[in-house]
Design a protein around this motif. Structure first.
Motif, PDB file in Angstrom:
ATOM      1  N   SER A  43       0.856  -1.300   0.025  1.00  0.00           N
ATOM      2  CA  SER A  43      -0.068  -0.004  -0.198  1.00  0.00           C
ATOM      3  C   SER A  43       0.752   1.218   0.046  1.00  0.00           C
ATOM      4  CB  SER A  43      -0.980   0.036   1.284  1.00  0.00           C
ATOM      5  OG  SER A  43      -1.600   1.050   1.320  1.00  0.00           O
ATOM      6  N   ILE A  44       2.005   1.201   0.739  1.00  0.00           N
ATOM      7  CA  ILE A  44       2.795   2.309   0.738  1.00  0.00           C
ATOM      8  C   ILE A  44       3.608   2.603  -0.587  1.00  0.00           C
ATOM      9  CG2 ILE A  44       4.796   3.383   2.159  1.00  0.00           C
ATOM     10  CD1 ILE A  44       3.665   1.860   4.627  1.00  0.00           C
ATOM     11  N   MET A  45       3.925   1.291  -0.941  1.00  0.00           N
ATOM     12  CA  MET A  45       4.767   1.546  -2.167  1.00  0.00           C
ATOM     13  C   MET A  45       3.713   1.928  -3.369  1.00  0.00           C
ATOM     14  SD  MET A  45       6.947  -1.310  -4.053  1.00  0.00           S
ATOM     15  CE  MET A  45       5.572  -2.532  -4.498  1.00  0.00           C
ATOM     16  N   ARG A  46       2.647   1.610  -3.261  1.00  0.00           N
ATOM     17  CA  ARG A  46       1.679   2.266  -4.427  1.00  0.00           C
ATOM     18  C   ARG A  46       1.447   3.721  -4.207  1.00  0.00           C
ATOM     19  NH1 ARG A  46      -3.103  -0.684  -2.948  1.00  0.00           N
ATOM     20  NH2 ARG A  46      -1.363  -2.487  -3.057  1.00  0.00           N
ATOM     21  N   ILE A  47       1.479   4.303  -3.292  1.00  0.00           N
ATOM     22  CA  ILE A  47       1.342   5.578  -2.980  1.00  0.00           C
ATOM     23  C   ILE A  47       2.588   6.356  -3.792  1.00  0.00           C
ATOM     24  CG2 ILE A  47       1.619   7.677  -1.149  1.00  0.00           C
ATOM     25  CD1 ILE A  47       0.373   5.576   0.920  1.00  0.00           C
ATOM     26  N   PHE A  48       3.681   5.788  -3.712  1.00  0.00           N
ATOM     27  CA  PHE A  48       4.805   6.296  -4.203  1.00  0.00           C
ATOM     28  C   PHE A  48       4.879   6.143  -5.772  1.00  0.00           C
ATOM     29  CE2 PHE A  48       6.115   6.507  -0.026  1.00  0.00           C
ATOM     30  CZ  PHE A  48       6.686   7.807   0.279  1.00  0.00           C
ATOM     31  N   MET A  49       4.314   5.123  -6.248  1.00  0.00           N
ATOM     32  CA  MET A  49       4.130   4.684  -7.724  1.00  0.00           C
ATOM     33  C   MET A  49       3.323   5.581  -8.434  1.00  0.00           C
ATOM     34  SD  MET A  49       6.203   2.027  -8.124  1.00  0.00           S
ATOM     35  CE  MET A  49       5.761   1.231  -9.380  1.00  0.00           C
ATOM     36  N   VAL A  50       2.173   6.004  -7.619  1.00  0.00           N
ATOM     37  CA  VAL A  50       1.165   6.783  -8.212  1.00  0.00           C
ATOM     38  C   VAL A  50       1.709   8.232  -8.476  1.00  0.00           C
ATOM     39  CG1 VAL A  50      -0.965   7.963  -7.791  1.00  0.00           C
ATOM     40  CG2 VAL A  50      -0.857   5.415  -7.369  1.00  0.00           C
ATOM     41  N   GLN A  51       2.444   8.422  -7.125  1.00  0.00           N
ATOM     42  CA  GLN A  51       3.185   9.863  -7.370  1.00  0.00           C
ATOM     43  C   GLN A  51       4.033   9.893  -8.550  1.00  0.00           C
ATOM     44  OE1 GLN A  51       5.347  10.957  -4.008  1.00  0.00           O
ATOM     45  NE2 GLN A  51       5.741  12.830  -4.786  1.00  0.00           N
ATOM     46  N   GLY A  52       4.754   8.907  -8.669  1.00  0.00           N
ATOM     47  CA  GLY A  52       5.870   8.596  -9.930  1.00  0.00           C
ATOM     48  C   GLY A  52       5.419   8.925 -11.327  1.00  0.00           C
TER      49      GLY A  52
END
Length: 65
Positions: A43-52
């Motif tokens: 879930s945390i990784m998904r946040i940064f993937m969406v930001q990227g």
């Protein structure tokens, strides 16, 4: 021409990756708080993937414009 275009894309990708790495480093304490509250790593990784993805898409749109 292809080599020049490849170099431009590489510079853009490097800028995006370095931006995300700096964001993660500055948000370490926030990530730790989320982890202690039970947020899974995905879930945390998904946040940064969406930001990227958002930053990359904005860069492409600005570049095309």
């Amino acid at each position: 021409m292809g080599i020049i275009l490849l170099l431009i894309v590489l510079v853009g990708a490097f800028g995006l990756v370095s931006s995300l790495v700096m964001t993660v480093n500055s948000k370490r304490s926030d990530i730790a708080i989320l982890r202690t509250q039970g947020a899974p790593r995905g879930s945390i990784m998904r946040i940064f993937m969406v930001q990227g993805a958002f930053i990359g898409t904005a860069g492409v749109l600005i570049g095309v414009g």
